[in-house]
Design a protein around this motif. Structure first.
Motif, PDB file in Angstrom:
ATOM      1  N   TYR A   1       0.828  -1.208   0.000  1.00  0.00           N
ATOM      2  CA  TYR A   1       0.000   0.000   0.000  1.00  0.00           C
ATOM      3  C   TYR A   1       0.864   1.261   0.000  1.00  0.00           C
ATOM      4  N   LEU A   2       1.955   1.240   0.753  1.00  0.00           N
ATOM      5  CA  LEU A   2       2.850   2.399   0.784  1.00  0.00           C
ATOM      6  C   LEU A   2       3.454   2.668  -0.599  1.00  0.00           C
ATOM      7  N   PHE A   3       3.850   1.606  -1.284  1.00  0.00           N
ATOM      8  CA  PHE A   3       4.367   1.776  -2.639  1.00  0.00           C
ATOM      9  C   PHE A   3       3.286   2.303  -3.577  1.00  0.00           C
ATOM     10  N   ALA A   4       2.070   1.812  -3.425  1.00  0.00           N
ATOM     11  CA  ALA A   4       0.962   2.284  -4.260  1.00  0.00           C
ATOM     12  C   ALA A   4       0.667   3.761  -3.996  1.00  0.00           C
ATOM     13  N   LEU A   5       0.705   4.164  -2.739  1.00  0.00           N
ATOM     14  CA  LEU A   5       0.471   5.571  -2.414  1.00  0.00           C
ATOM     15  C   LEU A   5       1.581   6.462  -2.963  1.00  0.00           C
ATOM     16  N   THR A   6       2.809   5.974  -2.940  1.00  0.00           N
ATOM     17  CA  THR A   6       3.912   6.725  -3.537  1.00  0.00           C
ATOM     18  C   THR A   6       3.711   6.849  -5.041  1.00  0.00           C
ATOM     19  N   GLY A   7       3.212   5.797  -5.662  1.00  0.00           N
ATOM     20  CA  GLY A   7       2.895   5.851  -7.083  1.00  0.00           C
ATOM     21  C   GLY A   7       1.819   6.883  -7.384  1.00  0.00           C
ATOM     22  N   CYS A   8       0.859   7.026  -6.476  1.00  0.00           N
ATOM     23  CA  CYS A   8      -0.189   8.046  -6.647  1.00  0.00           C
ATOM     24  C   CYS A   8       0.411   9.451  -6.658  1.00  0.00           C
ATOM     25  N   ILE A   9       1.401   9.671  -5.814  1.00  0.00           N
ATOM     26  CA  ILE A   9       2.053  10.983  -5.785  1.00  0.00           C
ATOM     27  C   ILE A   9       2.819  11.224  -7.087  1.00  0.00           C
ATOM     28  N   VAL A  10       3.499  10.206  -7.577  1.00  0.00           N
ATOM     29  CA  VAL A  10       4.249  10.345  -8.832  1.00  0.00           C
ATOM     30  C   VAL A  10       3.295  10.648  -9.990  1.00  0.00           C
TER      31      VAL A  10
ATOM     32  N   GLY B   1       0.231  11.809  -9.715  1.00  0.00           N
ATOM     33  CA  GLY B   1      -0.399  13.101  -9.446  1.00  0.00           C
ATOM     34  C   GLY B   1       0.499  14.275  -9.777  1.00  0.00           C
ATOM     35  N   SER B   2       1.796  14.138  -9.528  1.00  0.00           N
ATOM     36  CA  SER B   2       2.710  15.234  -9.852  1.00  0.00           C
ATOM     37  C   SER B   2       2.839  15.402 -11.355  1.00  0.00           C
ATOM     38  N   THR B   3       2.659  14.323 -12.074  1.00  0.00           N
ATOM     39  CA  THR B   3       2.741  14.397 -13.535  1.00  0.00           C
ATOM     40  C   THR B   3       1.502  15.071 -14.124  1.00  0.00           C
ATOM     41  N   TYR B   4       0.327  14.679 -13.649  1.00  0.00           N
ATOM     42  CA  TYR B   4      -0.917  15.172 -14.237  1.00  0.00           C
ATOM     43  C   TYR B   4      -1.528  16.347 -13.484  1.00  0.00           C
ATOM     44  N   LEU B   5      -1.614  16.250 -12.165  1.00  0.00           N
ATOM     45  CA  LEU B   5      -2.263  17.312 -11.390  1.00  0.00           C
ATOM     46  C   LEU B   5      -1.334  18.481 -11.112  1.00  0.00           C
ATOM     47  N   GLY B   6      -0.046  18.234 -11.058  1.00  0.00           N
ATOM     48  CA  GLY B   6       0.896  19.305 -10.750  1.00  0.00           C
ATOM     49  C   GLY B   6       0.854  20.423 -11.767  1.00  0.00           C
ATOM     50  N   VAL B   7       0.609  20.085 -13.015  1.00  0.00           N
ATOM     51  CA  VAL B   7       0.550  21.092 -14.067  1.00  0.00           C
ATOM     52  C   VAL B   7      -0.846  21.705 -14.155  1.00  0.00           C
ATOM     53  N   ALA B   8      -1.866  20.863 -14.080  1.00  0.00           N
ATOM     54  CA  ALA B   8      -3.236  21.331 -14.290  1.00  0.00           C
ATOM     55  C   ALA B   8      -3.796  22.068 -13.076  1.00  0.00           C
ATOM     56  N   SER B   9      -3.646  21.486 -11.904  1.00  0.00           N
ATOM     57  CA  SER B   9      -4.270  22.075 -10.721  1.00  0.00           C
ATOM     58  C   SER B   9      -3.374  21.863  -9.498  1.00  0.00           C
ATOM     59  N   ARG B  10      -2.725  22.910  -9.108  1.00  0.00           N
ATOM     60  CA  ARG B  10      -1.824  22.798  -7.957  1.00  0.00           C
ATOM     61  C   ARG B  10      -2.592  22.568  -6.653  1.00  0.00           C
TER      62      ARG B  10
ATOM     63  N   ALA C   1      -5.359  20.797  -6.339  1.00  0.00           N
ATOM     64  CA  ALA C   1      -5.713  19.381  -6.309  1.00  0.00           C
ATOM     65  C   ALA C   1      -4.496  18.535  -5.944  1.00  0.00           C
ATOM     66  N   PHE C   2      -3.324  18.917  -6.427  1.00  0.00           N
ATOM     67  CA  PHE C   2      -2.107  18.192  -6.082  1.00  0.00           C
ATOM     68  C   PHE C   2      -1.790  18.329  -4.601  1.00  0.00           C
ATOM     69  N   MET C   3      -1.980  19.532  -4.042  1.00  0.00           N
ATOM     70  CA  MET C   3      -1.755  19.724  -2.604  1.00  0.00           C
ATOM     71  C   MET C   3      -2.706  18.850  -1.801  1.00  0.00           C
ATOM     72  N   ALA C   4      -3.959  18.778  -2.215  1.00  0.00           N
ATOM     73  CA  ALA C   4      -4.927  17.934  -1.509  1.00  0.00           C
ATOM     74  C   ALA C   4      -4.528  16.468  -1.594  1.00  0.00           C
ATOM     75  N   LEU C   5      -4.042  16.035  -2.748  1.00  0.00           N
ATOM     76  CA  LEU C   5      -3.583  14.661  -2.901  1.00  0.00           C
ATOM     77  C   LEU C   5      -2.408  14.363  -1.977  1.00  0.00           C
ATOM     78  N   VAL C   6      -1.475  15.274  -1.881  1.00  0.00           N
ATOM     79  CA  VAL C   6      -0.315  15.086  -1.007  1.00  0.00           C
ATOM     80  C   VAL C   6      -0.749  14.982   0.448  1.00  0.00           C
ATOM     81  N   VAL C   7      -1.695  15.813   0.866  1.00  0.00           N
ATOM     82  CA  VAL C   7      -2.179  15.769   2.250  1.00  0.00           C
ATOM     83  C   VAL C   7      -2.821  14.419   2.556  1.00  0.00           C
ATOM     84  N   VAL C   8      -3.693  13.964   1.689  1.00  0.00           N
ATOM     85  CA  VAL C   8      -4.390  12.692   1.919  1.00  0.00           C
ATOM     86  C   VAL C   8      -3.409  11.526   1.934  1.00  0.00           C
ATOM     87  N   VAL C   9      -2.490  11.507   0.993  1.00  0.00           N
ATOM     88  CA  VAL C   9      -1.527  10.406   0.918  1.00  0.00           C
ATOM     89  C   VAL C   9      -0.592  10.420   2.121  1.00  0.00           C
ATOM     90  N   ALA C  10      -0.151  11.578   2.546  1.00  0.00           N
ATOM     91  CA  ALA C  10       0.751  11.654   3.699  1.00  0.00           C
ATOM     92  C   ALA C  10       0.081  11.142   4.967  1.00  0.00           C
TER      93      ALA C  10
END
Length: 95
Positions: free
Chosen positions: A17-26, A28-37, A39-48
């Motif tokens: 699960y930890l590896f899967a969550l790290t994959g979500c960040i990777v 998310g940084s590829t797709y959400l980091g450019v489109a919606s910062r 949304a990316f911040m929210a993803l980082v908070v939830v995953v952390a």
């Protein structure tokens, strides 16, 4: 105190699960980091927070125990994460 020598699948499952969550960040940084910062911040908070709960519950062996350490670890992680987010928001990095 009795010490049991048994192999548990729970830490292995938590590691997956930890590896899967790290994959979500990777991803998310590829797709959400450019489109919606935001949304990316929210993803980082939830995953952390999810990662802290997994580590505290499975790797520290606190799952199912009524230990005051478990909520303290979660509160500590939320506090540190909140301070980091506030610093980021205050510096204007994401806006």
């Amino acid at each position: 105190m009795k010490i049991e020598n048994r192999t548990s699948a729970r830490p292995t499952k938590a590691l997956a699960y930890l590896f899967a969550l790290t994959g979500c960040i990777v991803i998310g940084s590829t797709y959400l980091g450019v489109a919606s910062r935001q949304a990316f911040m929210a993803l980082v908070v939830v995953v952390a927070i999810a990662k802290v709960r997994l580590v505290a519950a499975d790797f520290l062996g606190l799952r199912g125990r009524r230990s005051p350490i478990y909520p303290a670890l979660i509160a500590w992680a939320v506090t540190i994460l909140s301070m980091a987010l506030l610093k980021t928001l205050a510096s204007g990095t994401f806006f």
